[in-house]
Design an enzyme around this catalytic site. Sequence first.
Site, PDB file in Angstrom:
ATOM      1  CG  ASP A  11      50.998  -7.895 -61.710  1.00  0.00           C
ATOM      2  OD1 ASP A  11      51.627  -7.119 -62.452  1.00  0.00           O
ATOM      3  OD2 ASP A  11      51.427  -9.014 -61.361  1.00  0.00           O
TER       4      ASP A  11
ATOM      5  CD  GLU B 177      54.912   1.212 -67.320  1.00  0.00           C
ATOM      6  OE1 GLU B 177      55.752   2.119 -67.211  1.00  0.00           O
ATOM      7  OE2 GLU B 177      55.219  -0.003 -67.392  1.00  0.00           O
TER       8      GLU B 177
END
Length: 334
Positions: free
Chosen positions: A215, A241
């Site tokens: 993250d 992502e």
Amino acid sequence: MNQIPIRELMTQEVLCLAPETSLDTVIQQMCENHRSCIVIVEGCLPVGIITERDMVNVLARPEMRLSASTLLASDVMASPPVCINEDASLYEALVITQARRIRHLPVVDQDDELVGLLSQGDIAGAHFHAIEQQREIIEQQIQERTSELVEANEELKALSLQDALMGIGNRRAMEVDIQFTHSNARRYHRPYCVALLDVDFFKKYNDHYGHQAGDEALKKLAKCGQKAIRTSDRLYRYGGEELLLLLPETRVEDAITVVGRVLAALEEENIEHCESTFGHLTVSAGISAVVRMEKNDGLQWQNVIEEADQKLYQAKSGGRNRLCWQLAETPVES
């Protein structure tokens, strides 16, 4: 908020002038009618817009101030104007004004003819009213209708324009923005580009460093992207992502430069990734460029993203940490 159409919010009293109108007349009309903008039209079609900010910028420059009496509206107007269709929703208008950093939206009908004007104040007031209405519903039902409370709370979340983790635009806002950009590019025969960026070996990164580190890496990627792109470009989280970069009014050579800066910025960040062949976190990118569209061609914005995705796959297959591009083509009907 999606159910509130623009036609219910816009004003139909729009001050319009022709491109050949003198700047002195523009200023006089804005003052006499107490208007903060004037829409420049050819017939019923909006071709430009002049705002108070434009006038200040012109009059702040000595050389422009001296020649103000000889300037025409076409010399200072912003063109092409960012217009919105009367059938669009309040949410769409909110996305467009925030993404483009503009305060006035000319409203057009299905024939692209001017029918009204929407100001940032109109949008902000309606948005605030919609949020307050939803909040009242939640407060009234919190004690007795838990299931409906959850549903209403999810609706509030859906009104968000940003991805909570990365602090950039979310998928829902992206779809509104790219649809609007695509329509505007078709209307005015203007170019634009779409880039898809995907982190290389990200699953391996998460498996080795943990999801919390993953993250944090995505947050750093978003910051790198925001620093590297231009003010006119918009960055969205496309999923997982993967990021989508929307580049309006941009030809492919300039898009390659901008995306190259994003890749270079991440390289400079030097985020360790021992499971990658590069030793640090990298990104692959695919670019799809729209050069010119005609009104009735079959190219949709979904096709543009699909072609960017194909070039992203090519970049991945070619070794990663690189970008590939192509011009978007009109699909051939079978």
